[in-house]
Write a protein that holds these residues in place. Structure first.
Motif, PDB file in Angstrom:
ATOM      1  N   UNK A  37       0.820  -1.211   0.000  1.00 13.85           N
ATOM      2  CA  UNK A  37       0.000   0.000   0.000  1.00 13.85           C
ATOM      3  C   UNK A  37       0.855   1.263   0.000  1.00 13.85           C
ATOM      4  N   UNK A  38       2.086   1.116  -0.476  1.00 11.63           N
ATOM      5  CA  UNK A  38       3.012   2.246  -0.535  1.00 11.63           C
ATOM      6  C   UNK A  38       3.121   2.991   0.788  1.00 11.63           C
ATOM      7  N   UNK A  39       3.404   2.230   1.830  1.00 14.07           N
ATOM      8  CA  UNK A  39       3.505   2.845   3.149  1.00 14.07           C
ATOM      9  C   UNK A  39       4.858   2.587   3.768  1.00 14.07           C
ATOM     10  N   UNK A  40       5.329   3.575   4.490  1.00 17.05           N
ATOM     11  CA  UNK A  40       6.478   3.369   5.367  1.00 17.05           C
ATOM     12  C   UNK A  40       6.002   3.765   6.761  1.00 17.05           C
ATOM     13  N   UNK A  41       6.037   2.785   7.669  1.00 11.07           N
ATOM     14  CA  UNK A  41       5.605   3.062   9.046  1.00 11.07           C
ATOM     15  C   UNK A  41       6.855   3.248   9.890  1.00 11.07           C
TER      16      UNK A  41
END
Ligand code: ZN
Length: 323
Positions: A106-110
């Motif tokens: 989901x094109x996320x960087x947490x």
């Protein structure tokens, strides 16, 4: 070779001046401090990557640092661009601390730090967008774009990098800055065909350097309490404001420190916050100096240019005033 070096960003210089002179009792000061901290961390991350990149043999490359290129009424920014005959390589550096969890689905960087979870834009996606914008730029300048590769450098050595879905793209494109020397050679194996000559490499660099527009934020758009900003010359030893000028020296009324040139930093602050011109009257008020002859002597001792007659002179920073 280094085609374009990285300069200390004007944006950070402006924020430093604002934070130094923000009225201490105004609650908004913390916002500016936070922003300054974030921008400094980003710059530090870029410098860390530069340091490790210096150790790579770059005789056959052109390296451009810190590009901000206008395209379609917006700008795209590239931290580091490496031009080789076989490919172009975009490297974006991130200096995030904490645990970095890459979730590319989901094109996320947490980022998890001190039990706080934050979502950041996917840096791999960011570099892909930069690559397509760079392609469009080159086409516009009638240059057939060579293959463009992209990497994401994590410069904070304390950061913990996680790739829980074992995504191949993440393990291929995300790396620690210290490892840059080992990250570049595989691209030479992947792209064996030469696309650009030495002259074309220089041509690409020239076009990009010419188009580069550094970000210069306008403090007037930041809603600053201009009248309440702290005035006076700051002591370089104890940081108290309001040094007193006597017999060719600034004396700190707080700690007693003496120095000859503390007004230079104060004038830099003035130009950064209020804009690139000052009259002798404004100088006298800002530096809190009474004697007109002292004002005149101080103004003529610095690397400034001016307009107008002696009385109504307006002064501007000279070419290397900020160096
Ligand atoms: Zn002092």
């Amino acid at each position: 070779m280094i085609g374009k070096t990285r300069e200390y960003p004007q944006e950070i210089m402006i924020l430093e001046a604002i934070v130094r002179r923000f009225p201490p009792d105004d609650f908004r000061k913390a916002e500016f401090e936070k922003k300054l901290y974030r921008k400094r961390a980003g710059y530090k991350g870029e410098k860390t990557l530069d340091y490790f990149l210096e150790q790579v043999d770059h005789s056959e490359m052109v390296i451009l640092h810190d590009l901000r290129i206008p395209i379609n009424r917006t700008h795209f920014q590239i931290d580091t661009l490496i031009i080789t005959p076989y490919f172009l390589l975009i490297i974006d550096s991130k200096n995030y601390a904490g645990t970095l969890i890459f979730l590319p689905e989901f094109n996320q960087l947490i980022r998890v730090q001190n039990d706080i979870e934050e979502v950041f834009p996917d840096p791999i996606l960011q570099t892909k967008i930069q690559a397509s914008q760079l392609k469009a730029f080159l086409k516009k300048h009638h240059i057939t774009p060579p293959p463009i590769e992209n990497l994401v450098a994590i410069s904070n050595s304390q950061a913990i990098i996680q790739n829980p879905t074992n995504d191949k793209e993440v393990s291929y494109r995300v790396f620690r800055s210290a490892n840059v020397a080992f990250k570049i050679p595989p691209f030479y194996k992947k792209h064996t065909q030469s696309h650009v000559s030495k002259n074309e490499m220089k041509k690409i660099a020239r076009h990009l350097i010419k188009a580069h527009e550094p970000l210069v934020p306008d403090p007037k758009s930041m809603n600053l309490p201009f009248d309440k900003m702290v005035k006076g010359v700051q002591c370089p030893a104890c940081e108290a404001f309001g040094m007193d000028y006597r017999q060719g020296k600034w004396t700190c009324l707080n700690c007693g420190h003496k120095t000859a040139d503390a007004h230079i930093q104060a004038l830099k602050d003035y130009f950064l916050i209020y804009g690139p011109s000052i009259t002798s009257k404004e100088f006298r008020e800002f530096m809190k100096v009474r004697s007109p002859s002292t004002v005149k002597r101080l103004l003529s001792s610095m690397n400034l240019t001016f307009d107008g007659t002696t009385k109504g002179r307006t002064y501007f920073p000279g070419k290397s005033f900020f160096d």
